[in-house]
Design an enzyme around this catalytic site. Sequence first.
Site, PDB file in Angstrom:
ATOM      1  N   GLU A  41       0.389  -1.115  -0.334  1.00 46.86           N
ATOM      2  CA  GLU A  41      -0.488   0.057  -0.147  1.00 46.86           C
ATOM      3  C   GLU A  41       0.985   1.131   0.530  1.00 46.86           C
ATOM      4  O   GLU A  41       1.540   1.763   0.599  1.00 46.86           O
ATOM      5  CB  GLU A  41      -1.230   0.293   1.158  1.00 46.86           C
ATOM      6  CG  GLU A  41      -2.106   1.284   1.062  1.00 46.86           C
ATOM      7  CD  GLU A  41      -2.943   1.928   2.422  1.00 46.86           C
ATOM      8  OE1 GLU A  41      -3.666   0.745   2.668  1.00 46.86           O
ATOM      9  OE2 GLU A  41      -1.994   1.860   2.876  1.00 46.86           O
TER      10      GLU A  41
ATOM     11  N   HIS B 150     -15.214  -3.929  13.606  1.00 48.79           N
ATOM     12  CA  HIS B 150     -15.209  -2.671  13.692  1.00 48.79           C
ATOM     13  C   HIS B 150     -15.977  -1.813  14.428  1.00 48.79           C
ATOM     14  O   HIS B 150     -17.075  -1.840  15.050  1.00 48.79           O
ATOM     15  CB  HIS B 150     -16.450  -2.114  11.843  1.00 48.79           C
ATOM     16  CG  HIS B 150     -16.307  -1.468  11.389  1.00 48.79           C
ATOM     17  ND1 HIS B 150     -16.977   0.003  11.980  1.00 48.79           N
ATOM     18  CD2 HIS B 150     -15.654  -0.937  10.365  1.00 48.79           C
ATOM     19  CE1 HIS B 150     -16.274   0.833  11.360  1.00 48.79           C
ATOM     20  NE2 HIS B 150     -15.301   0.621  10.083  1.00 48.79           N
TER      21      HIS B 150
END
Length: 320
Positions: A22, A165
Site C-alpha cells: 500500500e 469494526h
Amino acid sequence: MSPPSPHGAPPGASAPIALSYELFPPLNATASASLWGTIRELEATNPDYVSVTYGANGSNRDTAVELLNRLLTESTLRPLAHLTCVGHTADELAGIISELLDHGVRGILALRGDLPQDPADGPRPGSLRYAQDLIELIRSVEQQRSALLCAGRVAIGVAAYPAKHPESPSIEHDVEVLLAKQRSGADFAITQVFFHADQYRELVVRARRAGVTIPVIPGVMPLTSLRRVRRLGELTGVEPAPALLDALRRAADPADGRRIGVSATVDLARAALDAGAPGIHLYTFNEHGAALDVLDKLQLPRPARPAPLRRTAIPELVQA
C-alpha cells in the site's frame, strides 16, 4: 491486475502467494521524490499490485490520480486504486470510476470511507452510504464500458476486519457485511491491520462458515514504530501484544527497534500463511526499508515474469 481465484487452483496446480503493497499520494515535491525512491525499490520485488489510497471525501483526488497515472506510465507496477463513497453522489463516483478506467486502472478497492466528525456534515443528498453500493456502481459502469475493456472485468477488492469494526454491533455482523460485498461483486478482500495471528485465522473460519468464498488477504504492517503500533491499536480497538510494546520501548536504538519489529511482523505473517492466507499485503507508509526486511525474511516464492518495456521516446526518422 488479477487477484487470486476465489475458487482455488485447478487440480495438480498451486497458486503462488500474492504480494502487494500500500502507498499513499505524496503531500509535496520532497515527499514525491522520496516515494519514487521507495517505488523503485518495491518494483524490484515484482509485486502483483500496489494499492494507492484515497483521502476522505476525495480530499487528495488529484494527487491520487497523478500517482496512479505515473505508476501506469513510468513503472512496471499495476495499481489498485482505493475509492471511497462517503461524500460523493452516484453520478460523481461514476465519473471518477470512468476516469480511472480511461487512465488504464483495472483494479479498485471499494471502501465506504470515514464518516464526517461533525454530525452537521451529514451525508449529502444522493450520496452513497456503503461500500456495497459502490461495488454495484463499479459493476454498472463496467457493464456500460465492456466493449472498451475487451469484455474484461475490473478486479474489485474490499476491506475485511479481523477485529470488530468500531461501528459494528458484532464480529458476526462484520462477516455478514463481507458476504453482502461478495454478493454485490467483490473479488477479494484485504484485512485491516491486526496484531494477533488468531484474529486472522478466526476471521477466515467465520467467513467461510457464512458462505464467503473470495480470498481474504491479510494486511500486515511492519511493527517497527512504537508510536504507530499504539495509534493503530487505538484505532482498531485491539491491544497490541504487551511483550511487543515492552520490547519496542526497551529498544537500545532505532536499528534495534526495527529488528524487533521486523521479527514480530514476520512471525505474524508466517502464522497467517500457515493458516492458509493466499497472499500478504504490506502497509508500507511509503517507506520501503522495513517492508523489504520483512519480505527478505519471509522468502516468498515469486513467479518469474518478463519485465514489461517502459515507454520511451521514439526517435524521429532521419531523411536519407
